[in-house]
Structures are given as C-alpha cells and as structure tokens.
Design an enzyme around this catalytic site. Structure first.
Site, mmCIF file in Angstrom:
data_model
loop_
_atom_site.group_PDB
_atom_site.id
_atom_site.type_symbol
_atom_site.label_atom_id
_atom_site.label_comp_id
_atom_site.label_asym_id
_atom_site.label_seq_id
_atom_site.Cartn_x
_atom_site.Cartn_y
_atom_site.Cartn_z
ATOM 1 N N CYS A 48 0.683 -1.059 -0.009
ATOM 2 C CA CYS A 48 -0.010 0.110 -0.148
ATOM 3 C C CYS A 48 1.087 1.343 0.119
ATOM 4 O O CYS A 48 2.023 1.221 0.339
ATOM 5 C CB CYS A 48 -0.950 -0.025 1.307
ATOM 6 S SG CYS A 48 -2.551 -0.940 0.805
ATOM 7 N N ASN A 70 12.257 -5.713 -5.523
ATOM 8 C CA ASN A 70 11.824 -6.835 -4.404
ATOM 9 C C ASN A 70 12.966 -6.842 -3.556
ATOM 10 O O ASN A 70 14.198 -7.111 -3.546
ATOM 11 C CB ASN A 70 12.047 -8.412 -5.420
ATOM 12 C CG ASN A 70 10.990 -9.333 -4.607
ATOM 13 O OD1 ASN A 70 11.113 -9.356 -3.477
ATOM 14 N ND2 ASN A 70 10.186 -9.852 -5.253
ATOM 15 N N HIS A 108 -5.931 -0.860 -2.456
ATOM 16 C CA HIS A 108 -5.603 -2.257 -1.960
ATOM 17 C C HIS A 108 -6.452 -3.596 -2.343
ATOM 18 O O HIS A 108 -6.298 -4.601 -2.741
ATOM 19 C CB HIS A 108 -5.675 -2.519 -0.234
ATOM 20 C CG HIS A 108 -5.136 -3.577 0.302
ATOM 21 N ND1 HIS A 108 -3.897 -4.179 0.341
ATOM 22 C CD2 HIS A 108 -6.131 -4.683 0.855
ATOM 23 C CE1 HIS A 108 -4.056 -5.164 1.032
ATOM 24 N NE2 HIS A 108 -5.446 -5.631 1.235
ATOM 25 N N ASN A 148 0.885 -13.781 -10.177
ATOM 26 C CA ASN A 148 0.249 -14.798 -9.659
ATOM 27 C C ASN A 148 -0.801 -14.287 -8.842
ATOM 28 O O ASN A 148 -0.910 -13.324 -8.269
ATOM 29 C CB ASN A 148 1.193 -15.578 -8.738
ATOM 30 C CG ASN A 148 2.451 -16.060 -9.463
ATOM 31 O OD1 ASN A 148 2.236 -16.577 -10.580
ATOM 32 N ND2 ASN A 148 3.471 -16.207 -8.697
ATOM 33 N N SER A 156 -1.111 -14.293 -0.754
ATOM 34 C CA SER A 156 -1.920 -14.180 0.289
ATOM 35 C C SER A 156 -2.109 -12.611 0.250
ATOM 36 O O SER A 156 -3.046 -12.332 1.085
ATOM 37 C CB SER A 156 -1.028 -14.606 1.391
ATOM 38 O OG SER A 156 0.291 -14.192 1.437
ATOM 39 N N HIS A 161 -0.839 -6.681 -7.810
ATOM 40 C CA HIS A 161 0.680 -6.425 -8.299
ATOM 41 C C HIS A 161 1.272 -7.767 -8.898
ATOM 42 O O HIS A 161 0.381 -8.795 -8.944
ATOM 43 C CB HIS A 161 1.406 -6.346 -7.016
ATOM 44 C CG HIS A 161 1.613 -7.641 -6.280
ATOM 45 N ND1 HIS A 161 0.365 -8.142 -5.407
ATOM 46 C CD2 HIS A 161 2.594 -8.685 -6.278
ATOM 47 C CE1 HIS A 161 0.979 -9.408 -4.888
ATOM 48 N NE2 HIS A 161 2.209 -9.491 -5.283
#
Ligand code: ZN
Ligand code: ZN
Length: 342
Positions: A48, A70, A108, A148, A156, A161
C-alpha cells in the site's frame, strides 16, 4: 465428447484431451471461497502507498502504478559472485539479475479485472518501460513479467501487483517458443503465431473477443480448462513495441477476459499470467509474437487441476475438458463485472 491428442505448436508437445471423463466422481480437495470485503487501504500491507517494507524502505504515496526492487529477490546484484565449482559435469553460476514488483493501483482491494481500461493502459506503459530498461541491459537475456493471482497459486496479499524477473538466462518456455518460431519463419517465411491466429479464425469456436488490433481466445491446444491467450493481431517481439492504439485495444481485450473470468463463478478468478516476450539476448527474434497467457488452476469453482503423473512425471498435460466448451462458457458471461452490476 472430445477424446484425442492435440499438438501444441508453441511448445512442441502433445496434449491429451480426455474430456469424455470430466463428469467422473470427485472426492478431492476443494478451494474455499474468498469473499471477505477488503478495505481500500491497509496500513500493514507492504504494497500500500506509504507503507514501510521489510527492507526499511517506505513506499511512495503513489497514485497510479508503482515499481520497486523486490526486498527478497531470487535473482539480484547482491547474489554471490564467487562460487565453488561443482564436480564433474555439474555447472553453476551467479544468480545475477533484477527482481522487481509492480503495484497496479494504490487501491488495496482492486484487481486487474476491476481496473478501468485507462489504468490498464498505464500499467501496460509501465511494463513497456520496465521491459525497455531491463531488456536493454547487456547482462539481461530475458524479462519475465508475470502475475500470480489467488491463494490457490500461493498469493496471500490481494493488493494487485505483478513481478518482474530480469534474468541472465531465458526461461524454458520462452526459449522453446523463440526457437520454434525462428525455425518456422526460416522454413515457411511466416510467423508461427500468425498461423495459430489464422487457424483459430478458421474454426472460430474458441474466440472470446476481437477488436481492431487485439484478440482473445482459448487455444486449440489449451492445457488448462480455462487457458486463454490475449494477443495483438500484429506481430511484435515484446510489449515495448505496441503503439498507443494497440495498447488501448489490448487493455480492452484483457479487461473483458478478466471480467468474464470473474463472472464465471462470481468470485475472483485465480490464475498465473505470464507475458510471453522474446528474449533480449541480441538474437534475431522477428518470428516471435508477444502475447499474454493465462493459466488458471481451477477446473470448477472448488476443483483444482492437479499437476501429477502425466504433467510432473511425464512433462505432458492431460486436459479433462474441451477448450471449445470452455470458450462457449466464457463467451456467455456478461461483459460487466458482477461487483459493478449488483
Ligand atoms: Zn495494500
Ligand atoms: Zn506463449
């Protein structure tokens, strides 16, 4: 009833289509529905705007897309350079490269399916910039961009993104597609993917949507029940080469497919979504045709496609459904997202 083997021309392998068995009883694992309402902004979400990430860095107060390195890269500039040589025929090398994360939206609780087409165009521009920047580096031979989506593929955090792996090697699927495309061009003078598009048009049953410059279809050789391709009609080695008009058409096509996916079971539809782009290894990739593939893991709302003996053990897919039937199911779905039609 479809019971036959179909040749996958981009992977050069057979797919067993055994759709006559699809109604056999099933007692396996189910996937729970994920319908909890989510907030627009979650202070402890590391994606966020304004959040502090595990590295200690703080996200920008971004308003559109946001790209960052990352914090747990699988390939990166800090990978060990001095490695012990393994014995015999074994080989190793440093895991150098760049791993990045691209947030689609500050919201979000949105998904790619719910973004406005103009926001999808902005996202595609960010993909273009990333591809051009990373693919232009001498040490980078391929830029893999993928999303994914959904807990069944291990994600999760619902914040929309995707990830970028810019690597010193070319991922296997792309290496195969590039090799067979190059050979097809040399042998026939034609682009392999254009021949796929031609065959899809001649049949017509698996086409979900078309506009002036983009097309959505389930390929004849689909390995997953709802495997779908989104492609520009003109051949480009990567997304970076798409014009503004092509970006807009592509964004509309992508959005329409995603809306239909979500409408199918009136729930967020999980998938693995790779961009298939030519290697950036300096080779001649005029035969490569950029496209996006969707590999959805579910065959029914609560039924996972297990990758087992044939797929993991043997390396070829066994499909229990026919792409013609699944394309018809998707075409019937409304073009407006179920959350917006309530
Ligand atoms: Zn978030
Ligand atoms: Zn592909």
């Amino acid at each position: 009833m479809t019971w036959e083997e179909r040749w996958h021309p981009l992977r050069e392998e057979w797919v067993i289509v055994a759709a006559h068995r699809q109604n056999r009883p099933w007692n396996g694992e189910t996937v729970e529905r994920e319908e909890a309402a989510l907030p627009d902004h979650l202070p402890d979400c590391y994606l966020c705007p304004g959040s502090r990430r595990v590295s200690g860095k703080r996200n920008d107060d971004y308003t559109c897309t946001f790209v960052f390195d990352n914090d747990h890269p699988c390939v990166g500039p800090d990978a060990p350079r001095r490695l012990d040589a393994p014995p015999g025929i074994y080989r190793n090398r440093p895991a150098t490269g760049v791993a990045r994360v691209v947030c689609y939206s500050p919201r979000h609780n949105l998904t790619l399916a719910e973004l406005e087409p103009e926001d999808i165009v902005s996202l595609m521009r960010a993909w273009q910039e990333q591809h051009a920047e990373l693919g232009g580096r001498k040490e980078i031979n391929h830029v893999l961009i993928f999303e994914n989506k959904g807990e069944v593929v291990g994600v999760s955090n619902p914040h929309p993104h995707c990830q970028i792996y810019a690597t010193n090697f070319v991922f296997k699927t792309i290496e195969t597609e590039a090799r067979v495309s190059e050979r097809h061009l040399a042998d026939t003078g034609r682009i392999l993917f254009q021949d796929v598009l031609k065959a899809e048009r001649e049949d017509g049953r698996r086409i979900i949507f078309e506009n002036e410059s983009a097309i959505v279809f389930l390929p004849y050789f689909a390995r997953y029940a709802y495997e779908a391709f989104v492609a520009p009609k003109s051949s480009h080695p990567s997304i970076a080469a798409l014009s503004e008009a092509e970006l807009r058409d592509f964004a509309k096509a992508l959005k329409l497919l995603l809306v239909k996916f979500d409408n199918l079971w009136r729930r967020p539809f999980p998938y693995v979504m790779p961009l298939h782009q030519a290697p950036t290894d300096g080779g001649d990739h005029r035969g490569f045709h950029f496209h996006i593939e969707f590999h959805p893991p579910l065959r029914r709302p609560n039924l996972l496609k297990y990758l087992a003996g044939p797929e993991v053990g043997g390396g070829n897919f066994l499909s229990d459904t026919s792409p013609e039937e699944k394309a018809a199911e998707l075409r019937e779905q409304p073009d407006v997202h179920y959350k917006q039609s309530r």
